[in-house]
Design a protein around this motif. Structure first.
Motif, PDB file in Angstrom:
ATOM      1  N   TYR A  65      27.361  -4.672   3.128  1.00 39.16           N
ATOM      2  CA  TYR A  65      26.896  -5.712   2.197  1.00 39.16           C
ATOM      3  C   TYR A  65      25.766  -6.494   2.845  1.00 39.16           C
ATOM      4  CZ  TYR A  65      31.159  -4.847  -0.508  1.00 39.16           C
ATOM      5  OH  TYR A  65      32.150  -4.258  -1.265  1.00 39.16           O
ATOM      6  N   HIS A  66      24.743  -6.794   2.068  1.00 43.25           N
ATOM      7  CA  HIS A  66      23.572  -7.519   2.579  1.00 43.25           C
ATOM      8  C   HIS A  66      23.568  -8.954   2.060  1.00 43.25           C
ATOM      9  CE1 HIS A  66      22.352  -3.183   2.202  1.00 43.25           C
ATOM     10  NE2 HIS A  66      22.041  -3.394   3.478  1.00 43.25           N
ATOM     11  N   ASP A  67      23.256  -9.905   2.947  1.00 40.09           N
ATOM     12  CA  ASP A  67      23.131 -11.286   2.500  1.00 40.09           C
ATOM     13  C   ASP A  67      21.675 -11.641   2.207  1.00 40.09           C
ATOM     14  OD1 ASP A  67      22.025 -11.397   4.991  1.00 40.09           O
ATOM     15  OD2 ASP A  67      23.230 -13.072   5.727  1.00 40.09           O
ATOM     16  N   TYR A  68      20.851 -10.620   2.076  1.00 46.38           N
ATOM     17  CA  TYR A  68      19.444 -10.785   1.703  1.00 46.38           C
ATOM     18  C   TYR A  68      19.146  -9.786   0.592  1.00 46.38           C
ATOM     19  CZ  TYR A  68      19.231  -6.765   4.859  1.00 46.38           C
ATOM     20  OH  TYR A  68      19.462  -5.572   5.475  1.00 46.38           O
ATOM     21  N   ILE A  69      18.057 -10.038  -0.119  1.00 45.45           N
ATOM     22  CA  ILE A  69      17.683  -9.154  -1.237  1.00 45.45           C
ATOM     23  C   ILE A  69      16.243  -8.699  -1.047  1.00 45.45           C
ATOM     24  CG2 ILE A  69      17.347  -8.994  -3.731  1.00 45.45           C
ATOM     25  CD1 ILE A  69      19.584 -11.065  -4.056  1.00 45.45           C
ATOM     26  N   ASP A  70      16.085  -7.457  -0.636  1.00 48.17           N
ATOM     27  CA  ASP A  70      14.772  -6.830  -0.478  1.00 48.17           C
ATOM     28  C   ASP A  70      14.616  -5.794  -1.584  1.00 48.17           C
ATOM     29  OD1 ASP A  70      14.486  -8.353   1.770  1.00 48.17           O
ATOM     30  OD2 ASP A  70      14.779  -6.708   3.197  1.00 48.17           O
ATOM     31  N   ILE A  71      13.705  -6.035  -2.507  1.00 50.33           N
ATOM     32  CA  ILE A  71      13.568  -5.155  -3.671  1.00 50.33           C
ATOM     33  C   ILE A  71      12.408  -4.184  -3.482  1.00 50.33           C
ATOM     34  CG2 ILE A  71      13.127  -5.053  -6.153  1.00 50.33           C
ATOM     35  CD1 ILE A  71      14.536  -7.665  -6.485  1.00 50.33           C
ATOM     36  N   LYS A  78       9.721   0.225   4.687  1.00 51.11           N
ATOM     37  CA  LYS A  78      10.956   0.270   5.459  1.00 51.11           C
ATOM     38  C   LYS A  78      12.031  -0.602   4.806  1.00 51.11           C
ATOM     39  CE  LYS A  78      12.664  -0.867  10.090  1.00 51.11           C
ATOM     40  NZ  LYS A  78      12.277  -1.430  11.405  1.00 51.11           N
ATOM     41  N   GLY A  79      13.238  -0.069   4.700  1.00 53.62           N
ATOM     42  CA  GLY A  79      14.355  -0.851   4.180  1.00 53.62           C
ATOM     43  C   GLY A  79      14.399  -0.898   2.668  1.00 53.62           C
ATOM     44  N   GLY A  80      14.853  -2.020   2.130  1.00 55.53           N
ATOM     45  CA  GLY A  80      15.039  -2.166   0.690  1.00 55.53           C
ATOM     46  C   GLY A  80      16.516  -2.067   0.349  1.00 55.53           C
ATOM     47  N   THR A  81      16.998  -2.975  -0.498  1.00 56.96           N
ATOM     48  CA  THR A  81      18.410  -2.970  -0.872  1.00 56.96           C
ATOM     49  C   THR A  81      18.625  -2.644  -2.354  1.00 56.96           C
ATOM     50  OG1 THR A  81      18.364  -5.364  -1.348  1.00 56.96           O
ATOM     51  CG2 THR A  81      18.925  -4.693   0.900  1.00 56.96           C
ATOM     52  N   PHE A  82      17.551  -2.647  -3.128  1.00 58.88           N
ATOM     53  CA  PHE A  82      17.631  -2.406  -4.574  1.00 58.88           C
ATOM     54  C   PHE A  82      16.234  -2.001  -5.018  1.00 58.88           C
ATOM     55  CE2 PHE A  82      17.445  -4.051  -9.024  1.00 58.88           C
ATOM     56  CZ  PHE A  82      18.543  -3.379  -9.572  1.00 58.88           C
ATOM     57  N   THR A  83      16.130  -1.183  -6.065  1.00 62.90           N
ATOM     58  CA  THR A  83      14.826  -0.703  -6.525  1.00 62.90           C
ATOM     59  C   THR A  83      14.604  -1.020  -8.000  1.00 62.90           C
ATOM     60  OG1 THR A  83      14.683   1.101  -4.907  1.00 62.90           O
ATOM     61  CG2 THR A  83      13.409   1.369  -6.924  1.00 62.90           C
TER      62      THR A  83
END
Length: 410
Positions: A268-274, A322-327
């Motif tokens: 689970y991520h406590d940040y949001i990288d879209i 690099k990375g990303g939690t949602f697209t």
């Protein structure tokens, strides 16, 4: 004395690349930090720079060869381009006496002397020049500092094709009778896209849920504030920032949609990288807008605009993607009415946007015409339950139909 040119570090988890194009040929003068070759990796094109002034020497690897980080690919000789470097391959093929040396090539022009900034062509522009067979010295650049853009190359190609060709040329160019085929090797980026998408289908339990959104409120807000927004922030107010902020609300409410599976663990991520899907000249890329939960509308719009420009010019870096939690993927810009987007591994969900069109809907017992958009959320059912996916998409719908929710975090 010669200096070895080796494949530079390409980025985290990237160990090899393909020689996409040699930008300098043996015997040509090169300047320190001038691009001499373009490498294609799984994600981006990277230029190999000359370590110092000199003359392009032997090319160890050919265009299309796969090379690893640290591999020797060329040499730079001392001098100013007064004598072409010997071509090892040609010498091996013939025992005949060598012909008289050719006249020395002219020193490479600086970026200030080159017409339209031809000496500083981006990888995307270089590919377009080769594809359309256009001499860059004949193109007047419209980019920053007079640099040539891909649009400049395409415009020049259209003008060239519109010009009447000699009759003899027309006859020579006439295609042979029958049906023809052309085989083109897939670029490394296209191969990677194919593998990742197939891997997503093979490994994830993909499912898609749909909803439709009344875009009236967002369209009204954009129309009302677009001029003030552009004047204050220097960037246009688009739809994507609304959907990014609406997604932030949904991901906060349903953390699983912003999570990923790693082996037998859930991260689970406590940040949001879209990740924002962007169409680039050589394929779809997904640069990442980081900390969307902390950015305002202007910050998101500026990041997206910057990525769009870099994708067009072929200058995106590894760090950008690099990375990303949602697209978020917007097929609506190409006219798509509905689709089932595929997740971007190791992410667990992707939001698909589509075209806006006027459709009849029922409001307060009456049929009215509203600007509607279908939205889709594809997700990994191993991690995200149907209830969670539907709730997340419903949260996005409600925030778009009532943008006030974005301001009061509701």
């Amino acid at each position: 004395m010669s200096t070895e040119v080796k494949v530079p570090t390409l980025g985290e988890s990237v160990s090899e690349a393909t020689i996409g194009q040699w930008l300098k040929q043996p015997g040509e003068a090169v300047a320190a930090d001038e691009p001499i070759a373009s490498l294609e990796t799984d994600k981006v094109a990277i230029d190999v720079m000359a370590p110092h002034d000199g003359v392009m020497g032997e090319q160890i690897a050919a265009e299309g060869d796969t090379v690893t980080v640290g591999a020797l690919i060329a040499t730079i000789e001392e001098g100013s381009g007064s004598a072409p470097a010997p071509k090892k391959e040609a010498a091996a093929k013939s025992d005949a006496p060598a012909p008289a040396p050719a006249p020395a090539p002219a020193p490479a022009a600086s970026s200030d002397d080159a017409p339209g900034g031809a000496a500083v062509l981006s990888p995307a522009v270089r590919r377009a020049v080769l594809e359309y067979g256009i001499d860059p010295s004949t193109i007047k650049g419209t980019g920053k500092d007079g640099r040539i853009t891909k649009d400049d190359v395409i415009a020049a190609a259209k003008n060239k094709s519109a010009s009447p060709a000699p009759a003899a040329s027309a006859v020579a160019a006439a295609p042979a009778a029958g049906r023809n085929e052309e085989r083109v090797k897939m670029t490394r980026l296209r191969q990677t896209i194919a593998k990742r998408l197939k891997s997503a289908q093979d490994n994830a339990a993909l499912l898609t849920t749909f909803n439709d959104v009344d875009m009236s409120a967002v369209i009204e807000a954009r129309e009302k504030y677009k001029d003030v927004f552009a004047k204050k922030h220097g960037i246009k107010l688009g739809f994507m920032s609304f959907f990014a902020k609406a997604s932030v609300l949904a991901l906060k409410d349903i953390p699983a949609v912003n999570a990923q599976i790693d082996g037998e663990e859930i991260v689970y991520h406590d940040y949001i990288d879209i990740s924002i899907a962007v169409s680039a000249p050589n394929g779809l890329v997904v640069p990442v807008v980081r900390d969307c939960d902390k950015l305002g509308f202007a910050g998101i719009e500026k990041a997206i605009a910057d990525f769009g420009k870099k994708a067009k010019e072929g200058t995106l870096t590894m760090e950008d993607m690099k990375g990303g939690t949602f697209t978020i993927s917007n097929g609506g810009v190409f006219g798509g009415l509905m689709s089932t987007p595929i997740i971007n591994p190791p992410q667990s969900a992707v939001l698909g946007l589509h075209r806006i069109e006027d459709r009849p809907v029922v409001r307060n017992g009456e049929i009215v015409i509203k600007p509607m958009m279908y939205i889709a959320l594809s997700y990994d059912h191993r991690l995200i339950d149907g209830r969670e996916a539907v709730t997340a998409l419903k949260t996005i719908k409600e925030a778009i139909e009532d943008p006030t929710r974005l301001l009061i975090d509701l």
